[in-house]
Design an enzyme around this catalytic site. Structure first.
Site, PDB file in Angstrom:
ATOM      1  N   LYS A 115      86.925 109.854  75.918  1.00 54.86           N
ATOM      2  CA  LYS A 115      86.037 111.010  75.782  1.00 54.86           C
ATOM      3  C   LYS A 115      86.467 112.194  76.631  1.00 54.86           C
ATOM      4  O   LYS A 115      86.318 113.356  76.224  1.00 54.86           O
ATOM      5  CB  LYS A 115      84.595 110.604  76.109  1.00 54.86           C
ATOM      6  CG  LYS A 115      84.049 109.466  75.255  1.00 54.86           C
ATOM      7  CD  LYS A 115      84.071 109.818  73.777  1.00 54.86           C
ATOM      8  CE  LYS A 115      83.417 108.753  72.914  1.00 54.86           C
ATOM      9  NZ  LYS A 115      84.173 107.515  72.793  1.00 54.86           N
ATOM     10  N   LYS A 157      79.178 110.009  81.755  1.00 62.48           N
ATOM     11  CA  LYS A 157      79.651 109.301  80.578  1.00 62.48           C
ATOM     12  C   LYS A 157      80.935 108.540  80.879  1.00 62.48           C
ATOM     13  O   LYS A 157      81.832 109.058  81.552  1.00 62.48           O
ATOM     14  CB  LYS A 157      79.921 110.281  79.425  1.00 62.48           C
ATOM     15  CG  LYS A 157      78.682 110.937  78.859  1.00 62.48           C
ATOM     16  CD  LYS A 157      79.044 111.795  77.652  1.00 62.48           C
ATOM     17  CE  LYS A 157      77.801 112.398  77.004  1.00 62.48           C
ATOM     18  NZ  LYS A 157      78.164 113.198  75.806  1.00 62.48           N
ATOM     19  N   GLY A 163      78.844 104.262  71.126  1.00 59.81           N
ATOM     20  CA  GLY A 163      77.705 103.493  70.654  1.00 59.81           C
ATOM     21  C   GLY A 163      76.496 103.561  71.566  1.00 59.81           C
ATOM     22  O   GLY A 163      75.665 102.642  71.589  1.00 59.81           O
ATOM     23  N   GLU A 199      78.827 115.849  82.526  1.00 60.55           N
ATOM     24  CA  GLU A 199      78.583 116.853  81.495  1.00 60.55           C
ATOM     25  C   GLU A 199      77.134 117.298  81.586  1.00 60.55           C
ATOM     26  O   GLU A 199      76.235 116.490  81.877  1.00 60.55           O
ATOM     27  CB  GLU A 199      78.858 116.224  80.121  1.00 60.55           C
ATOM     28  CG  GLU A 199      78.911 117.185  78.966  1.00 60.55           C
ATOM     29  CD  GLU A 199      79.366 116.453  77.697  1.00 60.55           C
ATOM     30  OE1 GLU A 199      80.544 116.594  77.324  1.00 60.55           O
ATOM     31  OE2 GLU A 199      78.547 115.729  77.107  1.00 60.55           O
ATOM     32  N   GLU A 273      81.449 115.446  66.355  1.00 62.85           N
ATOM     33  CA  GLU A 273      80.022 115.436  66.680  1.00 62.85           C
ATOM     34  C   GLU A 273      79.692 116.476  67.746  1.00 62.85           C
ATOM     35  O   GLU A 273      80.466 116.691  68.678  1.00 62.85           O
ATOM     36  CB  GLU A 273      79.604 114.044  67.133  1.00 62.85           C
ATOM     37  CG  GLU A 273      79.924 112.965  66.092  1.00 62.85           C
ATOM     38  CD  GLU A 273      79.118 111.693  66.284  1.00 62.85           C
ATOM     39  OE1 GLU A 273      78.431 111.570  67.314  1.00 62.85           O
ATOM     40  OE2 GLU A 273      79.167 110.834  65.388  1.00 62.85           O
ATOM     41  N   GLU A 287      82.036 114.322  70.754  1.00 60.80           N
ATOM     42  CA  GLU A 287      83.150 113.407  70.548  1.00 60.80           C
ATOM     43  C   GLU A 287      83.635 113.502  69.105  1.00 60.80           C
ATOM     44  O   GLU A 287      82.996 114.145  68.261  1.00 60.80           O
ATOM     45  CB  GLU A 287      82.726 111.957  70.833  1.00 60.80           C
ATOM     46  CG  GLU A 287      81.635 111.447  69.903  1.00 60.80           C
ATOM     47  CD  GLU A 287      81.219 110.017  70.219  1.00 60.80           C
ATOM     48  OE1 GLU A 287      81.911 109.343  71.007  1.00 60.80           O
ATOM     49  OE2 GLU A 287      80.187 109.579  69.674  1.00 60.80           O
ATOM     50  N   ARG A 291      87.118 107.513  62.069  1.00 60.93           N
ATOM     51  CA  ARG A 291      86.893 106.507  61.031  1.00 60.93           C
ATOM     52  C   ARG A 291      85.899 107.064  60.028  1.00 60.93           C
ATOM     53  O   ARG A 291      85.358 108.156  60.214  1.00 60.93           O
ATOM     54  CB  ARG A 291      86.314 105.239  61.657  1.00 60.93           C
ATOM     55  CG  ARG A 291      85.066 105.536  62.517  1.00 60.93           C
ATOM     56  CD  ARG A 291      84.325 104.312  62.953  1.00 60.93           C
ATOM     57  NE  ARG A 291      83.332 104.582  63.979  1.00 60.93           N
ATOM     58  CZ  ARG A 291      82.138 105.112  63.773  1.00 60.93           C
ATOM     59  NH1 ARG A 291      81.774 105.480  62.549  1.00 60.93           N
ATOM     60  NH2 ARG A 291      81.291 105.307  64.763  1.00 60.93           N
ATOM     61  N   VAL A 294      78.997 105.679  59.015  1.00 60.96           N
ATOM     62  CA  VAL A 294      77.940 104.999  58.269  1.00 60.96           C
ATOM     63  C   VAL A 294      77.284 105.980  57.300  1.00 60.96           C
ATOM     64  O   VAL A 294      76.985 105.647  56.147  1.00 60.96           O
ATOM     65  CB  VAL A 294      76.880 104.415  59.237  1.00 60.96           C
ATOM     66  CG1 VAL A 294      75.740 103.766  58.459  1.00 60.96           C
ATOM     67  CG2 VAL A 294      77.512 103.415  60.190  1.00 60.96           C
ATOM     68  N   ARG A 337      68.623 104.312  57.187  1.00 61.37           N
ATOM     69  CA  ARG A 337      69.262 103.030  57.481  1.00 61.37           C
ATOM     70  C   ARG A 337      68.188 101.941  57.543  1.00 61.37           C
ATOM     71  O   ARG A 337      67.333 101.955  58.432  1.00 61.37           O
ATOM     72  CB  ARG A 337      70.007 103.077  58.814  1.00 61.37           C
ATOM     73  CG  ARG A 337      71.113 104.108  58.884  1.00 61.37           C
ATOM     74  CD  ARG A 337      71.932 103.899  60.150  1.00 61.37           C
ATOM     75  NE  ARG A 337      72.890 104.962  60.362  1.00 61.37           N
ATOM     76  CZ  ARG A 337      73.854 104.931  61.295  1.00 61.37           C
ATOM     77  NH1 ARG A 337      73.967 103.870  62.076  1.00 61.37           N
ATOM     78  NH2 ARG A 337      74.686 105.942  61.431  1.00 61.37           N
TER      79      ARG A 337
END
Length: 450
Positions: A115, A157, A163, A199, A273, A287, A291, A294, A337
């Site tokens: 990060k 962080k 996650g 941050e 993001e 970040e 990939r 979802v 979800r």
């Protein structure tokens, strides 16, 4: 690309297999012993058992998965999301075995996975970033002085975090040093890397993101999404495009996300993001996820573009079929979800046998799922059962369509989060877009709330 190994399970494995089949690509899905009869296993042309139920012995077993690909004549690997999808070492092993990796190069994964390095790359690309420490926090540095320069409240962080883990919020100087040491300890234990950075924390921030695609030479964005309705840093409801976002903010995050992809020489699908401050109308980089996300279906719904197809196309040929002028946006999409959790009992997981399942149908309604009536929800994996997605001309119409779709959804045998989605979608804060990423935690007794 002739034969694709899908290194995942559940709905995303079903989703990948469907598009691959449409493209004439043979598929093989790896499965744990618990998933050998699953819908995902039956969706592929072939299935190979790679280990027992616990994920470390199966879906995280890198050597077993690469061996399955080689031994069964596969020429490519799609990691889906989660598990090994952002593991640079696994991406290297796939490439070293002479296989096509459906995703960005390992060095890009490593760069964005750290990060603090990702913040520096974002800054170089002109992406707005929050005030923070200049790279990783040196253990010998004067953390108190650095924190004073950033201002409180702030967040610590883990550089290798993700996650929702490896994060601590600090409201004042008295708790700073102890919180730094606690975060370092957690980061070392969970991620194997004690590096942290500081941050500024934005109160009541919204979580917005931009979908990008690249082939190493050409780069595009496919619009933005809002993922602000979260519970404990896990996304619950997502929508596209991000509502109530000033034009200048939307334009800047889209364009700067493309520049970040260019800075990385990015290949494949990625998501940049941001935190959006609705008071000061400013967005700042969090970040980049290297990939498929979802929530990718809501972008597909507003663009008409199959993101899995684009991933496979880029990985197979090295060339992206899209240009920015080819991409148009239509209407509004929302995704809920649906998890196997009991919202009346602190959202405890609800594993067990699904005895009945019915999903809605009709214009603008889509269901991505990896389970069916007769499926067993395992305690070993994420509790996601399905993603209910709707698309309509306006946000208001999409909310109405989603509420109807939720009413028509029926899952028996396990508890689900469907009642929570109904409550949240009816909240005046959601209609007014005044919710934020910590909103759910502010609602007392959510299931009893009007």
């Amino acid at each position: 690309m002739k034969k694709l190994l899908i290194a995942n399970r559940g709905e995303i494995a079903v989703r990948i297999a469907r598009t691959a089949r449409e493209m004439g690509i043979e598929t093989l899905v790896v499965a744990s012993e618990a998933d050998v009869e699953s819908l995902a296993a039956r969706s592929a042309d072939h299935v190979v058992v790679v280990g027992p139920a616990p994920a470390p012995a199966s879906y995280l077993n890198q050597d077993a998965i690469v061996a399955a690909a080689v031994d069964n004549g596969c020429d490519a690997v799609h990691p889906g999301y989660g598990f090994l999808s952002e593991n640079a070492d696994f991406a290297r092993k796939v490439a070293d075995a002479g296989l096509i990796w459906v995703g960005p190069r390992a060095d890009a994964i490593a760069m964005m996975g750290n990060k603090s390095m990702a913040r520096e790359s974002a800054r170089k690309a002109g992406v707005p970033v929050l005030p923070g420490s200049d790279g990783p926090l040196d253990p010998a540095a004067d953390a108190v002085e650095i924190a004073r320069g950033i201002g409180y409240p702030l967040v610590i962080k883990a550089s290798a975090g993700g996650g929702g883990r490896g994060i601590r919020f600090v409201h004042g100087e008295a708790e700073l040093l102890e919180s730094i040491e606690q975060t370092r300890g957690e980061a070392a234990a969970v991620f194997g890397d004690p590096t942290v950075y500081l941050e500024r924390f934005v109160q009541h921030a919204r979580h917005v993101e931009v979908q990008v695609l690249g082939d190493g030479t050409n780069f595009v964005h496919l619009g933005d999404r809002d993922c602000s309705m979260q519970r404990r840093s896990q996304k619950v409801i997502e929508e596209a495009p991000a509502p109530d976002l000033p034009d200048h903010v939307r334009q800047r995050i889209r364009e700067s996300s493309v520049e970040l992809a260019r800075e990385c020489g990015y290949s494949g699908a990625g998501t940049v993001e941001f935190l959006y401050d609705p008071v000061n109308h400013e967005a700042a980089f969090i970040e980049m996820n290297t990939r498929i996300q979802v929530e990718h279906p809501i972008t597909e719904q507003i663009t008409g573009i199959d993101l899995i197809r684009e991933q496979l196309q880029i990985a197979s040929t090295g060339v992206m079929s899209l240009r920015q002028e080819d991409i148009a946006f239509h209407g509004h999409a929302i995704e809920c979800r649906i998890n196997a959790e009991d919202p009346d009992h602190h959202f405890f997981p609800s594993p067990g046998l699904i005895t009945a399942m019915e999903w809605p149908a009709g214009a603008g309604v889509r269901v991505d799922t990896g389970v069916e009536a007769g499926s067993t929800v395992s305690p070993y994996y994420d509790s996601l059962l399905a993603k209910l997605i709707v698309h309509a001309d306006t946000r208001e119409a999409a909310i109405a369509t989603m509420l109807t779709a939720l009413d028509e959804s029926r899952i028996e045998g396990v508890k689900t989060t469907i009642p929570v989605h109904k409550k949240l979608l009816r909240r005046p804060e959601f209609a007014a877009v005044s919710h934020h990423s910590k909103f759910i935690e502010t609602v007392d007794n959510l299931m009893e709330a009007k």
